[in-house]
Design a protein around this motif. Structure first.
Motif, PDB file in Angstrom:
ATOM      1  N   GLN A  85       0.830  -1.200   0.000  1.00 26.22           N
ATOM      2  CA  GLN A  85       0.000   0.000   0.000  1.00 26.22           C
ATOM      3  C   GLN A  85       0.867   1.253   0.000  1.00 26.22           C
ATOM      4  OE1 GLN A  85      -3.090  -1.837  -0.555  1.00 26.22           O
ATOM      5  NE2 GLN A  85      -3.714   0.119   0.261  1.00 26.22           N
ATOM      6  N   ALA A  86       0.528   2.187  -0.872  1.00 30.09           N
ATOM      7  CA  ALA A  86       1.138   3.516  -0.861  1.00 30.09           C
ATOM      8  C   ALA A  86       0.118   4.475  -0.270  1.00 30.09           C
ATOM      9  CB  ALA A  86       1.520   3.945  -2.265  1.00 30.09           C
ATOM     10  N   THR A  87       0.578   5.289   0.681  1.00 28.37           N
ATOM     11  CA  THR A  87      -0.304   6.268   1.309  1.00 28.37           C
ATOM     12  C   THR A  87       0.405   7.620   1.355  1.00 28.37           C
ATOM     13  OG1 THR A  87       0.512   5.718   3.518  1.00 28.37           O
ATOM     14  CG2 THR A  87      -1.476   4.557   2.764  1.00 28.37           C
ATOM     15  N   GLY A  88      -0.378   8.664   1.460  1.00 30.52           N
ATOM     16  CA  GLY A  88       0.191   9.997   1.582  1.00 30.52           C
ATOM     17  C   GLY A  88      -0.906  11.044   1.590  1.00 30.52           C
ATOM     18  N   THR A  89      -0.503  12.283   1.883  1.00 26.96           N
ATOM     19  CA  THR A  89      -1.432  13.406   1.916  1.00 26.96           C
ATOM     20  C   THR A  89      -1.070  14.368   0.800  1.00 26.96           C
ATOM     21  OG1 THR A  89      -1.529  13.160   4.314  1.00 26.96           O
ATOM     22  CG2 THR A  89      -2.442  15.195   3.391  1.00 26.96           C
ATOM     23  N   HIS A  90      -2.042  14.722  -0.017  1.00 27.68           N
ATOM     24  CA  HIS A  90      -1.831  15.583  -1.182  1.00 27.68           C
ATOM     25  C   HIS A  90      -1.625  17.032  -0.733  1.00 27.68           C
ATOM     26  CE1 HIS A  90      -3.535  17.365  -5.136  1.00 27.68           C
ATOM     27  NE2 HIS A  90      -2.237  17.173  -5.242  1.00 27.68           N
ATOM     28  N   GLN A  91      -0.354  17.454  -0.651  1.00 30.78           N
ATOM     29  CA  GLN A  91      -0.031  18.787  -0.156  1.00 30.78           C
ATOM     30  C   GLN A  91       0.685  19.651  -1.187  1.00 30.78           C
ATOM     31  OE1 GLN A  91       2.064  18.306   3.554  1.00 30.78           O
ATOM     32  NE2 GLN A  91       0.394  17.149   4.466  1.00 30.78           N
ATOM     33  N   GLY A  92       0.936  19.114  -2.379  1.00 27.67           N
ATOM     34  CA  GLY A  92       1.589  19.871  -3.442  1.00 27.67           C
ATOM     35  C   GLY A  92       0.955  19.539  -4.778  1.00 27.67           C
ATOM     36  N   SER A  93       1.207  20.368  -5.775  1.00 28.46           N
ATOM     37  CA  SER A  93       0.636  20.145  -7.103  1.00 28.46           C
ATOM     38  C   SER A  93       1.065  18.784  -7.643  1.00 28.46           C
ATOM     39  CB  SER A  93       1.105  21.262  -8.043  1.00 28.46           C
ATOM     40  OG  SER A  93       0.532  21.084  -9.315  1.00 28.46           O
ATOM     41  N   ILE A 104      -4.338   9.718   0.081  1.00 30.32           N
ATOM     42  CA  ILE A 104      -4.399   8.651  -0.912  1.00 30.32           C
ATOM     43  C   ILE A 104      -4.032   7.348  -0.223  1.00 30.32           C
ATOM     44  CG2 ILE A 104      -3.926  10.103  -2.924  1.00 30.32           C
ATOM     45  CD1 ILE A 104      -1.004   8.870  -2.790  1.00 30.32           C
ATOM     46  N   ASP A 105      -4.609   6.280  -0.707  1.00 31.55           N
ATOM     47  CA  ASP A 105      -4.340   4.941  -0.202  1.00 31.55           C
ATOM     48  C   ASP A 105      -4.567   4.011  -1.380  1.00 31.55           C
ATOM     49  OD1 ASP A 105      -4.159   2.483   1.037  1.00 31.55           O
ATOM     50  OD2 ASP A 105      -5.479   3.031   2.708  1.00 31.55           O
ATOM     51  N   LEU A 106      -3.487   3.507  -1.962  1.00 29.51           N
ATOM     52  CA  LEU A 106      -3.634   2.680  -3.157  1.00 29.51           C
ATOM     53  C   LEU A 106      -2.669   1.513  -3.129  1.00 29.51           C
ATOM     54  CD1 LEU A 106      -1.592   4.181  -5.948  1.00 29.51           C
ATOM     55  CD2 LEU A 106      -2.375   5.731  -4.184  1.00 29.51           C
ATOM     56  N   MET A 107      -3.031   0.487  -3.871  1.00 28.61           N
ATOM     57  CA  MET A 107      -2.201  -0.712  -3.963  1.00 28.61           C
ATOM     58  C   MET A 107      -1.272  -0.588  -5.153  1.00 28.61           C
ATOM     59  SD  MET A 107      -3.183  -4.676  -4.454  1.00 28.61           S
ATOM     60  CE  MET A 107      -1.857  -5.863  -4.554  1.00 28.61           C
ATOM     61  N   GLY A 108      -0.079  -1.154  -5.000  1.00 34.12           N
ATOM     62  CA  GLY A 108       0.874  -1.179  -6.095  1.00 34.12           C
ATOM     63  C   GLY A 108       1.620  -2.494  -6.134  1.00 34.12           C
ATOM     64  N   ILE A 109       1.992  -2.882  -7.342  1.00 34.36           N
ATOM     65  CA  ILE A 109       2.768  -4.095  -7.558  1.00 34.36           C
ATOM     66  C   ILE A 109       4.025  -3.696  -8.325  1.00 34.36           C
ATOM     67  CG2 ILE A 109       2.828  -6.347  -8.690  1.00 34.36           C
ATOM     68  CD1 ILE A 109      -0.226  -6.453  -8.323  1.00 34.36           C
ATOM     69  N   ASN A 110       5.168  -4.192  -7.888  1.00 35.60           N
ATOM     70  CA  ASN A 110       6.448  -3.871  -8.505  1.00 35.60           C
ATOM     71  C   ASN A 110       7.271  -5.125  -8.722  1.00 35.60           C
ATOM     72  OD1 ASN A 110       6.951  -0.687  -8.056  1.00 35.60           O
ATOM     73  ND2 ASN A 110       5.771  -1.544  -6.370  1.00 35.60           N
ATOM     74  N   VAL A 111       8.138  -5.062  -9.720  1.00 39.16           N
ATOM     75  CA  VAL A 111       9.178  -6.061  -9.926  1.00 39.16           C
ATOM     76  C   VAL A 111      10.443  -5.277 -10.233  1.00 39.16           C
ATOM     77  CG1 VAL A 111       9.978  -7.998 -11.332  1.00 39.16           C
ATOM     78  CG2 VAL A 111       7.536  -7.749 -10.866  1.00 39.16           C
ATOM     79  N   VAL A 112      11.549  -5.680  -9.640  1.00 35.84           N
ATOM     80  CA  VAL A 112      12.835  -5.058  -9.955  1.00 35.84           C
ATOM     81  C   VAL A 112      13.834  -6.145 -10.329  1.00 35.84           C
ATOM     82  CG1 VAL A 112      12.487  -3.017  -8.501  1.00 35.84           C
ATOM     83  CG2 VAL A 112      13.620  -5.024  -7.541  1.00 35.84           C
ATOM     84  N   ASP A 127      -2.568   1.709  -8.734  1.00 35.78           N
ATOM     85  CA  ASP A 127      -3.954   2.088  -9.002  1.00 35.78           C
ATOM     86  C   ASP A 127      -4.067   3.605  -9.166  1.00 35.78           C
ATOM     87  OD1 ASP A 127      -6.692   2.276  -9.220  1.00 35.78           O
ATOM     88  OD2 ASP A 127      -7.070   1.823  -7.103  1.00 35.78           O
ATOM     89  N   ILE A 128      -3.543   4.122 -10.275  1.00 38.36           N
ATOM     90  CA  ILE A 128      -3.587   5.559 -10.544  1.00 38.36           C
ATOM     91  C   ILE A 128      -5.034   6.024 -10.697  1.00 38.36           C
ATOM     92  CG2 ILE A 128      -2.854   7.387 -12.131  1.00 38.36           C
ATOM     93  CD1 ILE A 128      -0.604   6.198 -10.400  1.00 38.36           C
ATOM     94  N   PHE A 129      -5.886   5.195 -11.295  1.00 37.21           N
ATOM     95  CA  PHE A 129      -7.312   5.508 -11.451  1.00 37.21           C
ATOM     96  C   PHE A 129      -7.919   5.804 -10.078  1.00 37.21           C
ATOM     97  CE2 PHE A 129     -11.795   4.497 -11.809  1.00 37.21           C
ATOM     98  CZ  PHE A 129     -12.158   4.982 -13.061  1.00 37.21           C
ATOM     99  N   GLY A 130      -7.686   4.903  -9.117  1.00 41.49           N
ATOM    100  CA  GLY A 130      -8.203   5.094  -7.762  1.00 41.49           C
ATOM    101  C   GLY A 130      -7.597   6.304  -7.087  1.00 41.49           C
ATOM    102  N   MET A 131      -6.309   6.552  -7.338  1.00 39.86           N
ATOM    103  CA  MET A 131      -5.661   7.708  -6.733  1.00 39.86           C
ATOM    104  C   MET A 131      -6.301   8.995  -7.237  1.00 39.86           C
ATOM    105  SD  MET A 131      -1.669   8.849  -6.589  1.00 39.86           S
ATOM    106  CE  MET A 131      -1.505   9.229  -8.312  1.00 39.86           C
ATOM    107  N   LEU A 132      -6.544   9.100  -8.542  1.00 36.17           N
ATOM    108  CA  LEU A 132      -7.180  10.304  -9.082  1.00 36.17           C
ATOM    109  C   LEU A 132      -8.573  10.501  -8.478  1.00 36.17           C
ATOM    110  CD1 LEU A 132      -6.045  10.083 -12.798  1.00 36.17           C
ATOM    111  CD2 LEU A 132      -5.266  11.725 -11.068  1.00 36.17           C
ATOM    112  N   LEU A 135      -8.292  12.007  -5.179  1.00 32.70           N
ATOM    113  CA  LEU A 135      -7.918  13.422  -5.264  1.00 32.70           C
ATOM    114  C   LEU A 135      -9.065  14.275  -5.802  1.00 32.70           C
ATOM    115  CD1 LEU A 135      -4.244  13.128  -6.540  1.00 32.70           C
ATOM    116  CD2 LEU A 135      -5.067  13.461  -4.192  1.00 32.70           C
ATOM    117  N   GLY A 136     -10.244  13.647  -5.973  1.00 29.08           N
ATOM    118  CA  GLY A 136     -11.428  14.393  -6.403  1.00 29.08           C
ATOM    119  C   GLY A 136     -11.556  14.557  -7.897  1.00 29.08           C
ATOM    120  N   ARG A 137     -10.813  13.778  -8.672  1.00 28.06           N
ATOM    121  CA  ARG A 137     -10.887  13.865 -10.127  1.00 28.06           C
ATOM    122  C   ARG A 137     -11.576  12.639 -10.701  1.00 28.06           C
ATOM    123  NH1 ARG A 137      -7.701  18.007 -12.560  1.00 28.06           N
ATOM    124  NH2 ARG A 137      -7.870  19.596 -10.971  1.00 28.06           N
ATOM    125  N   ASP A 138     -12.357  12.841 -11.751  1.00 28.74           N
ATOM    126  CA  ASP A 138     -12.980  11.730 -12.457  1.00 28.74           C
ATOM    127  C   ASP A 138     -12.062  11.353 -13.616  1.00 28.74           C
ATOM    128  OD1 ASP A 138     -14.448   9.903 -13.872  1.00 28.74           O
ATOM    129  OD2 ASP A 138     -16.163  11.239 -14.238  1.00 28.74           O
TER     130      ASP A 138
END
Length: 142
Positions: A85-93, A104-112, A127-132, A135-138
């Motif tokens: 889970q990635a979390t954070g507070t939207h405080q900048g552009s 924001i609270d979203l799931m992410g999957i990574n491979v390195v 989940d960029i769709f969920g993140m937007l 942030l109040g965007r459709d």
């Protein structure tokens, strides 16, 4: 037994801490190769480390308290997959969206891919769709 710094899982753990949890631009040189190969649903190709540093700085400016908690690391050879889970507070552009103060609270999957003790190639899908939406965007509106 592999040396701690060359163990791909340890390198992936350090990558998460240095890049996403700390946003430590200087220390990124010790964690990632100078030339990266990056893959996500919208982009694929080579990326200089300097560009990735700018990308990371943008996220940390927009979400100063950004945190990525990993549920599990799985390694096979030089590849390590991890998700959480990635979390954070939207405080900048961010992506043209002025600060909302929303969490924001979203799931992410990574491979390195780890080469010589550093991350050299990255795959990511968040989940960029969920993140937007958070942030109040459709995301579906033009």
């Amino acid at each position: 037994m592999a040396h701690r710094e060359s163990d791909p899982k340890e390198v992936a753990r350090r990558y998460v801490e240095v890049v996403w949890n700390e946003g430590n631009i200087e220390e990124m040189d010790e964690v990632l190769t100078e030339q990266q190969v990056y893959h996500d649903p919208t982009d694929d190709g080579e990326e200089p480390l300097s560009e990735f540093k700018e990308f990371v700085q943008g996220y940390h400016r927009a979400f100063p308290d950004l945190s990525f908690s990993v549920d599990r690391y799985i390694a096979e050879g030089d590849l390590v997959s991890f998700w959480g889970q990635a979390t954070g507070t939207h405080q900048g552009s961010f992506m043209g969206i002025e600060p909302t103060g929303n969490r924001i609270d979203l799931m992410g999957i990574n491979v390195v891919r780890v080469i010589d003790g550093k991350v050299a190639e990255r795959w990511a899908n968040f989940d960029i769709f969920g993140m937007l939406q958070q942030l109040g965007r459709d995301p579906l509106s033009a």
